[in-house]
Design an enzyme around this catalytic site. Structure first.
Site, PDB file in Angstrom:
ATOM      1  CG  ASP A  90       0.376  -4.047   2.828  1.00 62.61           C
ATOM      2  OD1 ASP A  90       0.894  -3.552   1.809  1.00 62.61           O
ATOM      3  OD2 ASP A  90      -0.448  -3.443   3.547  1.00 62.61           O
ATOM      4  CG  HIS A 110      -0.600   0.302   2.493  1.00 64.78           C
ATOM      5  ND1 HIS A 110      -0.324  -0.659   3.442  1.00 64.78           N
ATOM      6  CD2 HIS A 110      -0.383   1.482   3.113  1.00 64.78           C
ATOM      7  CE1 HIS A 110       0.041  -0.090   4.567  1.00 64.78           C
ATOM      8  NE2 HIS A 110       0.014   1.222   4.402  1.00 64.78           N
ATOM      9  CB  SER A 137       2.779   1.757   6.409  1.00 60.48           C
ATOM     10  OG  SER A 137       1.536   1.375   6.884  1.00 60.48           O
TER      11      SER A 137
HETATM   12  N1  ARG Z   1      -4.799   0.491   7.539  1.00 55.56           N
HETATM   13  C1  ARG Z   1      -3.508   0.554   6.903  1.00 55.56           C
HETATM   14  C2  ARG Z   1      -2.952   1.968   7.049  1.00 55.56           C
HETATM   15  O1  ARG Z   1      -3.474   2.756   7.734  1.00 55.56           O
HETATM   16  C3  ARG Z   1      -3.570   0.094   5.480  1.00 55.56           C
HETATM   17  C4  ARG Z   1      -4.246   1.025   4.567  1.00 55.56           C
HETATM   18  C5  ARG Z   1      -4.370   0.538   3.152  1.00 55.56           C
HETATM   19  N2  ARG Z   1      -5.568   1.129   2.592  1.00 55.56           N
HETATM   20  C6  ARG Z   1      -6.772   0.531   2.554  1.00 55.56           C
HETATM   21  N3  ARG Z   1      -7.828   1.259   2.406  1.00 55.56           N
HETATM   22  N4  ARG Z   1      -6.868  -0.760   2.645  1.00 55.56           N
HETATM   23  O2  ARG Z   1      -2.294   2.567   6.268  1.00 55.56           O
HETATM   24  N1  GLU Z   2      -1.235   1.275   7.559  1.00 54.16           N
HETATM   25  C1  GLU Z   2      -0.610   2.326   8.334  1.00 54.16           C
HETATM   26  C2  GLU Z   2       0.366   3.173   7.524  1.00 54.16           C
HETATM   27  O1  GLU Z   2       0.185   3.400   6.365  1.00 54.16           O
HETATM   28  C3  GLU Z   2       0.015   1.724   9.511  1.00 54.16           C
HETATM   29  C4  GLU Z   2      -1.059   1.361  10.400  1.00 54.16           C
HETATM   30  C5  GLU Z   2      -1.111   2.289  11.562  1.00 54.16           C
HETATM   31  O2  GLU Z   2      -1.730   3.352  11.486  1.00 54.16           O
HETATM   32  O3  GLU Z   2      -0.493   1.869  12.541  1.00 54.16           O
HETATM   33  O4  GLU Z   2       1.291   3.745   8.039  1.00 54.16           O
END
Ligand code: ARG
Ligand code: GLU
Length: 716
Positions: free
Chosen positions: A219, A83, A651
């Site tokens: 991922d 991502h 991330s």
């Molecule tokens: N929750 C993760 C983060 O905050 C992954 C986000 C990827 N985007 C999504 N909509 N699945 O970045």
């Molecule tokens: N998916 C998140 C990012 O893009 C990490 C998840 C979080 O917020 O800890 O950094």
């Protein structure tokens, strides 16, 4: 009295859980190394951060806009999340070569694909510049004077150090501006895609699994940094060579088990751990619920249309994912705060804090006043924040409204042009004018979004606080938001492909006519209203709050002696350590701390769209050819959970074992624990990590790009 204080101190200490904290790497030697060793860490603080010798910090980088990546070979190979690479991968893709859908693997360095605008930044050194930034700040300054003096000191010192060091630098405030640190950086501009699994693997589980545990997506994506012949950053050139890093992480194939030491090294974006109960109340009971409600409405409308056909699905897919990500995060956050009585906990803490300082009457008075001032300021800020959220997440969530509002600057420049003044009309017009047909915009979907947003707006924002022009339209239409929306969508040229094409044929000539377009008139009236009546006040209160937080932070650090305070995340390099750990999401339920490919196949068999995988993966699964990537029970693990304190920006961060070897890549947190940005709770806040053994299995067995493993240091 003495007894009481001792009890209080233990309560305050208990609030600092072992795994909580995002520590500045240059202070590990002074603050954390003994704790880390107690938890199993085997290396020295200097191996984490040093400015004289190669250390782990030289293998950790800011990837693109807001992610982290780690170096995993002597030839500049880096690993991050799928991502995080997403927009670069999408940018390289076309209908004929859809790398999101099919994945991509360079089979030699010639096939590595340059990514336009992608940068990777390393930190060369970190310096405390607090005294330089604060030296001429007078105590009698108002918030605004202080803020602008600090800003100007920061800019001057950044410029000076840039010349001095010959590297880029940036300065950030820590502990709400009680301290300032300078970061000397090196940014590489030639970064190339080496490989990515298809979305069906990298984003397996889609929105269904996002922020959730158990998790089964790999991922990850891989890139390579290229440098000039001198190993320095260079613009893209075929002559560039792979960057020779100062540190690259060895990769452990030995795996990780529950209770093992884990550490995350990366660039967390933003946390707010030292808020008062008044702020937490606002977030939990107003901001999060309002934002969640508005996003839920928009997502529901998009979802219905996206299911109608592929054109609409592709049009809205990316935006849907963006809106859904924080929708889900905020809903988890408010649920978690409620469930753990965060407001009461903060209130109790505030009471204890006052008792703690009460031996000194002057302090007692000062900090009691500070806390009542917080109460008062939040009472005034709350209603403004609500108005602002209904603007940004509501009215500006209507794409047509945003598209039309963007023309305000165009008309302003045109006016200057007409008056014969210097102007940027041509440039603004070119930047603002969308390509016809609209790329990611469907008029009928947007019509529904508009009606829904106007509806909630009218229901929740009282008449006297609405933009006057919007309110007069609502009155004209007798409160019938559908009729008002139809009037806008049937008559505006800004949101209709055919009418817009005509408009752009004679835009300048007939500008006066287009300035009276109904959507434009409404959009510009709304934006003007907020610019005048809301945004300056919001800014004013936020500045006040920042100043008060600065005082409060200082008071906490001075008086709560036995707690180690870490600064809130601010996009700078941090270390966080914990263990591989499981958790109980609710009564009677216990989660395993890791998942395996069996679970991926199990999910796939439900037939749910988000759990689709290509047949190749299922064939490999049937063969059970897991090689040296399986655990001691022959299982191929995918992800695990840890008690490392992380947030957005982490991330792609390297997750390391006690010897500093890579065991995984950080990619998410658990839904129940998303409140950790405001109040970390070691018993159920978890980070989610992709097990590096699965990454290697995908590269080797699925993608057939095993040659890449030759340049990695694998520890067996
Ligand atoms: N929750 C993760 C983060 O905050 C992954 C986000 C990827 N985007 C999504 N909509 N699945 O970045
Ligand atoms: N998916 C998140 C990012 O893009 C990490 C998840 C979080 O917020 O800890 O950094």
């Amino acid at each position: 009295m003495k007894n009481k204080i001792i009890i209080l101190l233990t309560v305050l200490t208990l609030a600092a859980k072992a795994d909580e904290g995002m520590w500045m790497p240059q202070l590990i030697a002074a603050l954390n190394i003994s704790d880390m060793k107690k938890n199993g860490f085997k290396l020295t603080a200097e191996q984490i951060y040093s400015i004289n010798k190669a250390s782990m910090k030289d293998g950790v980088a800011i990837f693109g806009g807001g992610c982290t990546a780690e170096v995993i070979s002597e030839k500049g190979l880096i690993l991050t999340n799928h991502h995080c690479g997403y927009s670069s991968i999408a940018g390289l893709s076309s209908v004929a070569n859809d790398y999101l859908k099919n994945g991509y693997w360079a089979m030699s360095s010639k096939e590595e694909l340059y990514c336009k605008d992608l940068t990777v930044t390393f930190i060369k050194r970190i310096e405390d510049v607090t005294s330089k930034i604060l030296e001429n700040i007078k105590s009698g300054y108002s918030e605004i004077q202080r803020d602008s003096a600090v800003q100007s000191n920061v800019r001057l010192l950044e410029k000076k150090t840039k010349e001095e060091y010959g590297y880029d630098t940036f300065i950030r405030g820590f502990y709400y501006g009680n301290e300032y640190y300078l970061f000397v950086t090196e940014t590489f501009r030639d970064v190339r895609l080496v490989g990515t699994p298809p979305e069906s693997i990298g984003k397996f589980g889609g929105e269904t699994d996002n922020w959730m545990w158990p998790r089964h997506n790999a991922d990850f994506s891989m890139f390579r940094i290229y440098a000039g012949k001198d190993n320095k950053p260079a613009d893209y050139s075929a002559e560039n060579i792979p960057y020779k890093p100062i540190h690259s992480f060895p990769i452990s194939l030995k795996g990780v088990e529950k209770g093992d030491f884990t550490m995350v090294y990366g660039f967390p974006g933003r946390t707010q751990e030292y808020l008062t109960s008044y702020a937490v109340d606002l977030i939990q009971n107003q901001q999060d619920p309002v934002r969640v409600e508005l996003r839920e409405k928009r997502l529901a409308i998009m979802d219905v249309d996206m299911k109608k056909n592929d054109t609409l699905r592709l049009m809205y897919a990316n935006r849907y994912a963006g809106i859904a990500n924080y929708y889900k995060k905020w809903s988890g956050e408010m649920t978690g705060l409620k469930k753990s009585n965060a407001i009461q906990t903060k209130q109790q803490f505030e009471k204890q804090f006052i008792t703690l300082v009460s031996a000194d009457p002057a302090k007692k008075e000062k900090y009691s006043n500070l806390l009542s001032q917080f109460k008062k300021v939040y009472e005034e800020y709350g209603p403004l924040s609500k108005q602002y959220d209904y603007f940004t997440e509501g009215l500006m969530g209507i794409d047509g409204m945003r598209m039309a509002a963007g023309f305000q600057l165009v008309f302003a420049e045109l006016k200057k042009k007409r008056e014969g003044k210097e102007n940027k009309f041509d440039q603004r017009y070119k930047e603002t004018r969308p390509i016809i047909p609209f790329k990611n915009f469907n008029k009928e979907t947007d019509r529904k979004l508009c009606m829904a947003m106007l509806d909630v707006f009218v229901k929740n924002i009282e008449k006297s606080l609405r933009p006057v022009y919007l309110d007069s339209l609502i009155t004209v239409y007798n409160g019938d938001t559908k009729a008002l929306t139809d009037f806008l969508y049937n008559n505006s040229s800004f949101i209709d492909n055919t009418k817009a094409a005509l408009m752009y044929n004679d835009f300048e000539k007939n500008a006066q006519l287009y300035e009276r377009d109904p959507m434009y008139m409404l959009a510009s009236a709304i934006v003007k209203h907020y610019q005048k009546a809301v945004i300056p006040q919001v800014n004013y209160y936020e500045l006040q709050i920042a100043e008060m937080q600065k005082e409060y932070m200082k008071a906490l650090r001075e008086n709560v002696k036995d707690k180690k305070f870490y600064p809130d995340a601010n996009g700078t390099l941090r270390v966080t350590f914990g263990k591989m750990a499981d958790y109980k999401p609710r009564d009677g339920v216990e989660y395993s701390p890791y998942t395996t490919i069996d679970g991926l196949v199990e999910k796939n068999r439900t037939g749910l769209e988000d759990y689709y995988v290509k047949p190749r993966l299922l064939e490999l699964y049937e063969k059970k050819d897991f090689g040296s990537y399986a655990d001691k029970n022959g299982k191929l693990r995918i992800a695990f959970t840890g008690s490392n304190h992380t947030t957005g920006g982490n991330s792609g961060s390297p997750v390391l074992n006690a010897k500093g070897e890579l065991i995984g890549t950080n990619f998410d947190r658990n839904w129940e624990g998303t409140m950790s940005d405001i109040m970390y709770n070691g018993s159920f806040c978890r980070n989610i990590v992709l097990d590096v053994r699965f990454t290697l299995w995908v590269i080797d067995k699925y993608a057939g790009a095993g040659y890449l493993l030759n340049e990695m240091k694998l520890v067996k």
